[in-house]
Motif scaffolding. Structure first.
Motif, PDB file in Angstrom:
ATOM      1  N   LEU A 107      37.609  18.278-112.881  1.00 58.27           N
ATOM      2  CA  LEU A 107      36.835  19.502-113.084  1.00 58.27           C
ATOM      3  C   LEU A 107      35.774  19.651-111.993  1.00 58.27           C
ATOM      4  N   ALA A 108      35.145  18.551-111.616  1.00 56.03           N
ATOM      5  CA  ALA A 108      34.123  18.604-110.566  1.00 56.03           C
ATOM      6  C   ALA A 108      34.717  19.063-109.246  1.00 56.03           C
ATOM      7  N   TYR A 109      35.868  18.503-108.908  1.00 58.92           N
ATOM      8  CA  TYR A 109      36.519  18.914-107.659  1.00 58.92           C
ATOM      9  C   TYR A 109      36.970  20.369-107.722  1.00 58.92           C
ATOM     10  N   ALA A 110      37.499  20.790-108.870  1.00 58.67           N
ATOM     11  CA  ALA A 110      37.925  22.190-109.013  1.00 58.67           C
ATOM     12  C   ALA A 110      36.738  23.133-108.853  1.00 58.67           C
ATOM     13  N   ALA A 111      35.600  22.737-109.401  1.00 60.28           N
ATOM     14  CA  ALA A 111      34.406  23.583-109.340  1.00 60.28           C
ATOM     15  C   ALA A 111      33.917  23.747-107.904  1.00 60.28           C
ATOM     16  N   VAL A 112      33.858  22.640-107.142  1.00 58.24           N
ATOM     17  CA  VAL A 112      33.357  22.752-105.769  1.00 58.24           C
ATOM     18  C   VAL A 112      34.366  23.455-104.866  1.00 58.24           C
ATOM     19  N   VAL A 113      35.653  23.299-105.147  1.00 57.54           N
ATOM     20  CA  VAL A 113      36.672  24.033-104.382  1.00 57.54           C
ATOM     21  C   VAL A 113      36.526  25.531-104.632  1.00 57.54           C
ATOM     22  N   LEU A 114      36.296  25.912-105.879  1.00 52.06           N
ATOM     23  CA  LEU A 114      36.066  27.325-106.211  1.00 52.06           C
ATOM     24  C   LEU A 114      34.842  27.853-105.469  1.00 52.06           C
ATOM     25  N   ALA A 115      33.773  27.077-105.492  1.00 55.99           N
ATOM     26  CA  ALA A 115      32.540  27.495-104.822  1.00 55.99           C
ATOM     27  C   ALA A 115      32.741  27.618-103.317  1.00 55.99           C
ATOM     28  N   GLY A 116      33.461  26.674-102.728  1.00 59.20           N
ATOM     29  CA  GLY A 116      33.674  26.699-101.286  1.00 59.20           C
ATOM     30  C   GLY A 116      34.595  27.817-100.850  1.00 59.20           C
ATOM     31  N   PHE A 117      35.689  28.000-101.564  1.00 54.64           N
ATOM     32  CA  PHE A 117      36.682  29.001-101.175  1.00 54.64           C
ATOM     33  C   PHE A 117      36.101  30.411-101.211  1.00 54.64           C
ATOM     34  N   PHE A 118      35.283  30.709-102.227  1.00 50.04           N
ATOM     35  CA  PHE A 118      34.775  32.070-102.397  1.00 50.04           C
ATOM     36  C   PHE A 118      33.402  32.291-101.748  1.00 50.04           C
ATOM     37  N   THR A 119      32.981  31.364-100.890  1.00 52.83           N
ATOM     38  CA  THR A 119      31.764  31.629-100.122  1.00 52.83           C
ATOM     39  C   THR A 119      31.946  32.923 -99.337  1.00 52.83           C
ATOM     40  N   PRO A 120      31.119  33.931 -99.565  1.00 47.47           N
ATOM     41  CA  PRO A 120      31.358  35.236 -98.922  1.00 47.47           C
ATOM     42  C   PRO A 120      31.198  35.159 -97.411  1.00 47.47           C
ATOM     43  N   PRO A 121      32.029  35.868 -96.649  1.00 44.79           N
ATOM     44  CA  PRO A 121      31.944  35.842 -95.180  1.00 44.79           C
ATOM     45  C   PRO A 121      30.824  36.740 -94.662  1.00 44.79           C
ATOM     46  N   LEU A 122      29.613  36.474 -95.099  1.00 44.09           N
ATOM     47  CA  LEU A 122      28.468  37.307 -94.720  1.00 44.09           C
ATOM     48  C   LEU A 122      28.170  37.212 -93.228  1.00 44.09           C
ATOM     49  N   GLU A 123      28.419  36.053 -92.659  1.00 43.77           N
ATOM     50  CA  GLU A 123      28.117  35.852 -91.246  1.00 43.77           C
ATOM     51  C   GLU A 123      28.962  36.780 -90.375  1.00 43.77           C
ATOM     52  N   GLY A 124      30.285  36.771 -90.615  1.00 42.76           N
ATOM     53  CA  GLY A 124      31.152  37.676 -89.872  1.00 42.76           C
ATOM     54  C   GLY A 124      30.883  39.128 -90.215  1.00 42.76           C
ATOM     55  N   GLY A 125      30.531  39.377 -91.478  1.00 46.91           N
ATOM     56  CA  GLY A 125      30.244  40.749 -91.893  1.00 46.91           C
ATOM     57  C   GLY A 125      29.042  41.333 -91.180  1.00 46.91           C
ATOM     58  N   LEU A 126      28.002  40.522 -90.976  1.00 48.69           N
ATOM     59  CA  LEU A 126      26.813  41.013 -90.284  1.00 48.69           C
ATOM     60  C   LEU A 126      27.150  41.382 -88.843  1.00 48.69           C
ATOM     61  N   ARG A 127      27.915  40.545 -88.173  1.00 48.11           N
ATOM     62  CA  ARG A 127      28.253  40.823 -86.774  1.00 48.11           C
ATOM     63  C   ARG A 127      29.132  42.053 -86.651  1.00 48.11           C
ATOM     64  N   ALA A 128      29.939  42.318 -87.673  1.00 46.45           N
ATOM     65  CA  ALA A 128      30.731  43.547 -87.662  1.00 46.45           C
ATOM     66  C   ALA A 128      29.850  44.782 -87.860  1.00 46.45           C
ATOM     67  N   LEU A 129      28.709  44.610 -88.542  1.00 55.55           N
ATOM     68  CA  LEU A 129      27.817  45.742 -88.811  1.00 55.55           C
ATOM     69  C   LEU A 129      26.916  46.099 -87.638  1.00 55.55           C
ATOM     70  N   TRP A 130      26.606  45.129 -86.779  1.00 56.17           N
ATOM     71  CA  TRP A 130      25.607  45.374 -85.738  1.00 56.17           C
ATOM     72  C   TRP A 130      25.902  46.609 -84.875  1.00 56.17           C
ATOM     73  N   PRO A 131      27.155  46.842 -84.438  1.00 56.70           N
ATOM     74  CA  PRO A 131      27.382  48.024 -83.597  1.00 56.70           C
ATOM     75  C   PRO A 131      27.021  49.334 -84.273  1.00 56.70           C
ATOM     76  N   SER A 132      27.329  49.481 -85.558  1.00 49.83           N
ATOM     77  CA  SER A 132      27.016  50.733 -86.236  1.00 49.83           C
ATOM     78  C   SER A 132      25.532  50.861 -86.549  1.00 49.83           C
ATOM     79  N   VAL A 133      24.822  49.738 -86.653  1.00 52.02           N
ATOM     80  CA  VAL A 133      23.386  49.767 -86.960  1.00 52.02           C
ATOM     81  C   VAL A 133      22.557  49.965 -85.696  1.00 52.02           C
TER      82      VAL A 133
END
Length: 420
Positions: A107-133
């Motif tokens: 269960l512990a491993y399943a929980a951390v895998v869930l947390a890791g896999f669904f980490t939102p790609p905010l870093e790439g998302g911000l760089r995609a936003l910079w040109p329009s901003v």
């Protein structure tokens, strides 16, 4: 060395820019502090370092798999429909880990895998936003440098925040609070007007997505070894502190490394640079590798801290320049995915660098651990030199005319190549 365009202040004064930068950094806090928080929690639960390392590795591997997949989903579906649900699922996974503990290891491993896999790609998302901003190309490039600098601040402040939360409450509370803060950061980003309006450029259906770009593959190959170099330094620094009999030396070396990167990023972003970024990236990676080599001298703590600061000086500039190269080589409609691949490749390289440094240190001492970092930097440079032809041709097959979408309409953004 600020330019006539106002430097970083000009960037932060742009509408939405400060909110997007701050929200992204806060939203990435769980990922930036995850290994520290998880290790402290496992130790508090009575687990050993081997178990802690296994859980952190599972979290990191899941994150490496999830980032490009979620990045592709963002390009296809938009930011709010992916980033916020992913942040919530990641936080729920870490909450499950905090409440369940390590008594049930599957269960512990399943929980951390869930947390890791669904980490939102905010870093790439911000760089995609910079040109329009930001609109203007020179401001976008300076924003990439500011982004790299801000990362160094997060990776310095984040662990301190975890330590404070553990001291005030407990490691479990630290996990919960950090992840709640992360969800709030993601919420701030996706509720902003630029995030809601952003649409990726039309994309050609292809199962490889961003990876069909030869130039991007070349860059990823190089950055795997940049990550490997950085990962090996963290382990070698622990060995150095053990050799000196002063564990606190490790913290000083890491702080010096971060300070060097912070200073280098500030100076790099304070001016405009002439010439194609691909050539500049080769020079910066060469300087990065050159500054890693003196670490093998392993002098006294004060001198070693100075060498660590020197080793960090070119890291943020290398990252900032790489962001521009990614933007130039990503195929149409894959910009978030492409940035996410860079994050993943760097992270996997860092993990393997940490793994490689351990046996090297056991076989040949602390100097060998730092030698792994120097070797990683040199191989990163060799990859860039060997792939110069494809890197120098952003218009190769799989490449596209750069577009940033705002409010559903594609708006041309001139690349550095077009401006020269």
């Amino acid at each position: 060395m600020a330019t006539a365009h106002g430097g970083y202040r000009d960037i932060l004064r742009a509408p939405h820019a400060l909110r997007l930068l701050t929200g992204t950094l806060v939203g990435r806090l769980p990922n930036g502090t995850g290994p520290v928080a998880m290790t402290l929690f496992v130790r508090d639960q009575g687990g050993g370092y081997t178990l802690a390392g296994g859980l952190v590795a599972a979290y990191g591997l899941a994150n490496a798999v999830g980032q490009p997949l979620l990045g592709r989903a963002v390009d296809l579906k938009g930011q709010p429909r992916v980033q916020l649900p992913a942040a919530v699922l990641s936080a729920l996974g870490m909450a499950l880990f905090a409440f369940a503990g390590i008594g049930n290891l599957p269960l512990a491993y399943a929980a951390v895998v869930l947390a890791g896999f669904f980490t939102p790609p905010l870093e790439g998302g911000l760089r995609a936003l910079w040109p329009s901003v930001l609109g203007r190309e020179d401001r976008v490039h300076r924003a990439y440098a500011l982004d790299a600098v801000a990362q160094e601040v997060m990776f310095t402040v984040g662990p301190l925040l975890v330590t404070l939360l553990v001291a005030l409450w407990s490691p479990a509370a630290a996990l919960l609070v950090i992840n709640l803060i992360g969800v709030l950061g993601a919420l701030s980003v996706v509720l902003s007007a630029p995030s809601r309006a952003w649409r990726s450029a039309p994309r050609e259906a292809h199962w490889l997505g961003a990876l069909r770009s030869p130039g991007l593959l070349a860059l990823l190959g190089s950055f795997f070894f940049v990550g490997l170099a950085l990962g090996s330094i963290t382990v070698a620094a622990v060995a150095y502190a053990d050799d000196r009999g002063t564990p606190s030396v490790y913290g000083w070396l890491m702080a010096a490394l971060g300070l060097g990167a912070l200073l280098g990023g500030v100076l790099y972003g304070a001016r405009q640079w002439a010439g194609a970024p691909e050539g500049r990236l080769r020079v910066l990676v060469a300087l990065l590798a050159l500054c890693y080599l003196p670490l093998t001298l392993t002098p006294g703590p004060v001198a070693m801290a100075a060498l660590s600061a020197l080793a960090g000086v070119f890291l943020a500039p290398v990252l900032a320049c790489a962001f521009i190269v990614v933007d130039r080589h990503a195929p149409a409609g894959t910009v978030t995915e492409a940035f996410s691949w860079l994050v993943t490749t760097f992270g996997v390289g860092a993990a393997l660098g940490s793994a490689a440094a351990g046996p090297a240190i056991e076989l040949a001492g602390t100097v060998a651990g730092f030698a792994v970092a120097g070797a990683g930097g040199l191989v990163a440079l060799l990859v860039l030199l060997a792939t110069g032809r494809v890197l120098n041709d952003p218009d190769a097959p799989g490449r596209r005319t750069r577009h940033a979408a705002s409010g559903g309409a594609a708006t041309p953004v001139h690349t550095e190549k077009n401006a020269l």
